[in-house]
Design a protein around this motif. Structure first.
Motif, PDB file in Angstrom:
ATOM      1  N   MET A 127      -4.148  -0.781 -18.323  1.00 23.82           N
ATOM      2  CA  MET A 127      -3.121   0.037 -18.968  1.00 23.82           C
ATOM      3  C   MET A 127      -3.516   1.511 -18.923  1.00 23.82           C
ATOM      4  SD  MET A 127      -2.449  -2.530 -22.123  1.00 23.82           S
ATOM      5  CE  MET A 127      -1.756  -4.158 -21.847  1.00 23.82           C
ATOM      6  N   LEU A 128      -4.780   1.791 -19.190  1.00 21.14           N
ATOM      7  CA  LEU A 128      -5.272   3.168 -19.080  1.00 21.14           C
ATOM      8  C   LEU A 128      -5.154   3.667 -17.640  1.00 21.14           C
ATOM      9  CD1 LEU A 128      -8.476   3.180 -21.310  1.00 21.14           C
ATOM     10  CD2 LEU A 128      -6.433   4.599 -21.609  1.00 21.14           C
ATOM     11  N   GLY A 129      -5.471   2.799 -16.696  1.00 23.48           N
ATOM     12  CA  GLY A 129      -5.360   3.157 -15.284  1.00 23.48           C
ATOM     13  C   GLY A 129      -3.939   3.534 -14.913  1.00 23.48           C
ATOM     14  N   TRP A 130      -2.978   2.776 -15.401  1.00 26.91           N
ATOM     15  CA  TRP A 130      -1.585   3.097 -15.114  1.00 26.91           C
ATOM     16  C   TRP A 130      -1.222   4.455 -15.698  1.00 26.91           C
ATOM     17  CZ3 TRP A 130       2.804   4.512 -17.610  1.00 26.91           C
ATOM     18  CH2 TRP A 130       3.966   4.531 -16.836  1.00 26.91           C
ATOM     19  N   LEU A 131      -1.641   4.695 -16.935  1.00 26.56           N
ATOM     20  CA  LEU A 131      -1.337   5.983 -17.562  1.00 26.56           C
ATOM     21  C   LEU A 131      -1.928   7.144 -16.761  1.00 26.56           C
ATOM     22  CD1 LEU A 131      -1.756   4.908 -21.270  1.00 26.56           C
ATOM     23  CD2 LEU A 131       0.358   5.748 -20.225  1.00 26.56           C
ATOM     24  N   ALA A 132      -3.081   6.914 -16.131  1.00 28.75           N
ATOM     25  CA  ALA A 132      -3.709   7.957 -15.321  1.00 28.75           C
ATOM     26  C   ALA A 132      -3.075   8.079 -13.938  1.00 28.75           C
ATOM     27  CB  ALA A 132      -5.201   7.659 -15.171  1.00 28.75           C
ATOM     28  N   LEU A 133      -2.646   6.966 -13.367  1.00 25.43           N
ATOM     29  CA  LEU A 133      -2.129   6.938 -11.992  1.00 25.43           C
ATOM     30  C   LEU A 133      -0.647   7.256 -11.854  1.00 25.43           C
ATOM     31  CD1 LEU A 133      -3.454   3.712 -10.224  1.00 25.43           C
ATOM     32  CD2 LEU A 133      -3.885   6.070  -9.563  1.00 25.43           C
ATOM     33  N   ALA A 134       0.117   6.826 -12.816  1.00 25.99           N
ATOM     34  CA  ALA A 134       1.569   6.754 -12.666  1.00 25.99           C
ATOM     35  C   ALA A 134       2.228   8.065 -12.258  1.00 25.99           C
ATOM     36  CB  ALA A 134       2.200   6.250 -13.958  1.00 25.99           C
ATOM     37  N   PRO A 135       2.600   8.175 -10.997  1.00 25.97           N
ATOM     38  CA  PRO A 135       3.342   9.356 -10.562  1.00 25.97           C
ATOM     39  C   PRO A 135       4.825   9.174 -10.884  1.00 25.97           C
ATOM     40  CG  PRO A 135       2.906   7.922  -8.714  1.00 25.97           C
ATOM     41  CD  PRO A 135       2.271   7.289  -9.918  1.00 25.97           C
ATOM     42  N   ALA A 136       5.545  10.266 -10.858  1.00 26.33           N
ATOM     43  CA  ALA A 136       6.990  10.180 -11.073  1.00 26.33           C
ATOM     44  C   ALA A 136       7.627   9.544  -9.840  1.00 26.33           C
ATOM     45  CB  ALA A 136       7.563  11.567 -11.313  1.00 26.33           C
ATOM     46  N   GLY A 137       8.731   8.902 -10.057  1.00 22.66           N
ATOM     47  CA  GLY A 137       9.445   8.305  -8.936  1.00 22.66           C
ATOM     48  C   GLY A 137       9.403   6.793  -9.003  1.00 22.66           C
ATOM     49  N   GLY A 138      10.096   6.188  -8.101  1.00 24.34           N
ATOM     50  CA  GLY A 138      10.145   4.736  -8.073  1.00 24.34           C
ATOM     51  C   GLY A 138      10.108   4.238  -6.644  1.00 24.34           C
ATOM     52  N   LEU A 139      10.115   2.951  -6.538  1.00 33.35           N
ATOM     53  CA  LEU A 139      10.072   2.295  -5.233  1.00 33.35           C
ATOM     54  C   LEU A 139      11.475   1.854  -4.830  1.00 33.35           C
ATOM     55  CD1 LEU A 139       6.964  -0.033  -5.744  1.00 33.35           C
ATOM     56  CD2 LEU A 139       7.026   2.174  -4.572  1.00 33.35           C
ATOM     57  N   ALA A 140      11.657   1.672  -3.555  1.00 31.79           N
ATOM     58  CA  ALA A 140      12.886   1.060  -3.056  1.00 31.79           C
ATOM     59  C   ALA A 140      12.924  -0.380  -3.558  1.00 31.79           C
ATOM     60  CB  ALA A 140      12.901   1.107  -1.533  1.00 31.79           C
ATOM     61  N   PRO A 141      14.118  -0.965  -3.676  1.00 31.74           N
ATOM     62  CA  PRO A 141      14.212  -2.319  -4.235  1.00 31.74           C
ATOM     63  C   PRO A 141      13.294  -3.359  -3.577  1.00 31.74           C
ATOM     64  CG  PRO A 141      16.387  -1.363  -4.048  1.00 31.74           C
ATOM     65  CD  PRO A 141      15.431  -0.409  -3.390  1.00 31.74           C
ATOM     66  N   GLY A 142      13.197  -3.362  -2.265  1.00 34.46           N
ATOM     67  CA  GLY A 142      12.326  -4.329  -1.585  1.00 34.46           C
ATOM     68  C   GLY A 142      10.864  -4.099  -1.915  1.00 34.46           C
ATOM     69  N   GLU A 143      10.467  -2.849  -1.960  1.00 33.43           N
ATOM     70  CA  GLU A 143       9.083  -2.514  -2.307  1.00 33.43           C
ATOM     71  C   GLU A 143       8.785  -2.888  -3.757  1.00 33.43           C
ATOM     72  OE1 GLU A 143       9.370   1.633  -1.461  1.00 33.43           O
ATOM     73  OE2 GLU A 143       8.744   1.403   0.628  1.00 33.43           O
ATOM     74  N   ALA A 144       9.756  -2.673  -4.646  1.00 31.44           N
ATOM     75  CA  ALA A 144       9.592  -3.030  -6.055  1.00 31.44           C
ATOM     76  C   ALA A 144       9.418  -4.542  -6.211  1.00 31.44           C
ATOM     77  CB  ALA A 144      10.781  -2.538  -6.877  1.00 31.44           C
ATOM     78  N   LEU A 145      10.151  -5.297  -5.408  1.00 29.58           N
ATOM     79  CA  LEU A 145      10.025  -6.753  -5.455  1.00 29.58           C
ATOM     80  C   LEU A 145       8.621  -7.194  -5.037  1.00 29.58           C
ATOM     81  CD1 LEU A 145      11.519  -9.394  -6.010  1.00 29.58           C
ATOM     82  CD2 LEU A 145      12.251  -9.402  -3.632  1.00 29.58           C
ATOM     83  N   VAL A 146       8.075  -6.563  -4.005  1.00 31.24           N
ATOM     84  CA  VAL A 146       6.711  -6.881  -3.566  1.00 31.24           C
ATOM     85  C   VAL A 146       5.715  -6.490  -4.657  1.00 31.24           C
ATOM     86  CG1 VAL A 146       4.925  -6.374  -1.856  1.00 31.24           C
ATOM     87  CG2 VAL A 146       7.286  -6.727  -1.116  1.00 31.24           C
ATOM     88  N   ALA A 147       5.896  -5.320  -5.264  1.00 32.87           N
ATOM     89  CA  ALA A 147       5.005  -4.876  -6.347  1.00 32.87           C
ATOM     90  C   ALA A 147       5.081  -5.844  -7.531  1.00 32.87           C
ATOM     91  CB  ALA A 147       5.364  -3.459  -6.788  1.00 32.87           C
ATOM     92  N   ALA A 148       6.294  -6.299  -7.842  1.00 28.65           N
ATOM     93  CA  ALA A 148       6.456  -7.266  -8.937  1.00 28.65           C
ATOM     94  C   ALA A 148       5.732  -8.573  -8.609  1.00 28.65           C
ATOM     95  CB  ALA A 148       7.938  -7.529  -9.202  1.00 28.65           C
ATOM     96  N   GLY A 149       5.774  -8.983  -7.345  1.00 23.10           N
ATOM     97  CA  GLY A 149       5.060 -10.198  -6.931  1.00 23.10           C
ATOM     98  C   GLY A 149       3.561 -10.057  -7.054  1.00 23.10           C
ATOM     99  N   PHE A 150       3.031  -8.921  -6.623  1.00 27.37           N
ATOM    100  CA  PHE A 150       1.593  -8.676  -6.789  1.00 27.37           C
ATOM    101  C   PHE A 150       1.230  -8.614  -8.270  1.00 27.37           C
ATOM    102  CE2 PHE A 150       1.466  -7.002  -2.341  1.00 27.37           C
ATOM    103  CZ  PHE A 150       0.425  -7.800  -1.892  1.00 27.37           C
ATOM    104  N   GLY A 151       2.094  -8.006  -9.075  1.00 27.49           N
ATOM    105  CA  GLY A 151       1.851  -7.948 -10.520  1.00 27.49           C
ATOM    106  C   GLY A 151       1.834  -9.332 -11.140  1.00 27.49           C
ATOM    107  N   ALA A 152       2.740 -10.199 -10.682  1.00 26.04           N
ATOM    108  CA  ALA A 152       2.772 -11.570 -11.195  1.00 26.04           C
ATOM    109  C   ALA A 152       1.502 -12.323 -10.813  1.00 26.04           C
ATOM    110  CB  ALA A 152       4.003 -12.303 -10.656  1.00 26.04           C
ATOM    111  N   TRP A 153       1.052 -12.128  -9.573  1.00 29.30           N
ATOM    112  CA  TRP A 153      -0.185 -12.776  -9.123  1.00 29.30           C
ATOM    113  C   TRP A 153      -1.360 -12.313  -9.975  1.00 29.30           C
ATOM    114  CZ3 TRP A 153      -4.807 -11.000  -7.148  1.00 29.30           C
ATOM    115  CH2 TRP A 153      -5.630 -11.974  -6.594  1.00 29.30           C
ATOM    116  N   LEU A 154      -1.466 -11.017 -10.227  1.00 29.04           N
ATOM    117  CA  LEU A 154      -2.539 -10.503 -11.081  1.00 29.04           C
ATOM    118  C   LEU A 154      -2.446 -11.064 -12.493  1.00 29.04           C
ATOM    119  CD1 LEU A 154      -2.695  -6.736 -10.040  1.00 29.04           C
ATOM    120  CD2 LEU A 154      -4.413  -8.504  -9.608  1.00 29.04           C
TER     121      LEU A 154
END
Length: 170
Positions: free
Chosen positions: A126-153
């Protein structure tokens, strides 16, 4: 897409899945969760009847905020909740030795040092996210892949104790 943005999104989805897994686990084993609040933490039955749903609502709120445009506020709430939960669990673990929290629905296995370590690692995420989080978002397909990696973690984190013990036996 930058690697930093993608990594931040994976962490954001991981935290959201984390809270949703905790909520589902508590709901799946509702009687056990309420009982463990009393047995492991000394919460009287009447207070446990009020505290249990409040904990679930706090976790749901954290997940919803993490996934919303107010994700920074959600991550800050997540960090506060994680630190508070970890402090209570860590204290009970050190003071009493055997603690069952039913954090993710499990009630057979007591809390271990690996669970305390995992909670510290999740708070670090959580601290890492607060330090890393840049502004902006991912395209829908990229967000889906990120969500999948997040679920695996999330699955790996929820079962961290079992994975470490399995790794040690090999």
């Amino acid at each position: 897409m930058s690697a930093q943005l993608f990594a931040a999104e994976v962490l954001r989805y991981f935290v959201a899945w984390w809270w949703l897994a905790a909520v589902l686990g508590k709901l799946r084993s509702w009687p056990g969760f309420r009982t463990e609040l009393g047995a492991s933490f000394g919460v009287p039955s009447a207070a446990a009847a009020i505290l249990a749903p409040l904990l679930i609502l706090a976790e749901l709120l954290a997940a919803a905020l993490v996934l919303s445009p107010a994700s920074r506020a959600g991550m800050l709430l997540s960090l506060v909740l994680m630190c508070a939960f970890s402090a209570v669990l860590g204290y009970q673990f050190l003071a009493r030795g055997i603690v069952r929290c039913s954090c993710f629905g499990e009630s057979v296995r007591p809390l271990s040092g690996y669970d305390v370590l995992r909670n510290l690692l999740v708070a670090g995420t959580m601290l890492g996210w607060l330090a890393l989080a840049p502004a902006g978002g991912l395209a829908p397909g990229e967000a889906l892949v990120a969500a999948g990696f997040g679920a695996w973690l999330c699955v790996a984190a929820v079962h961290f104790h079992d994975l470490v013990v399995l790794g040690k036996t090999r």
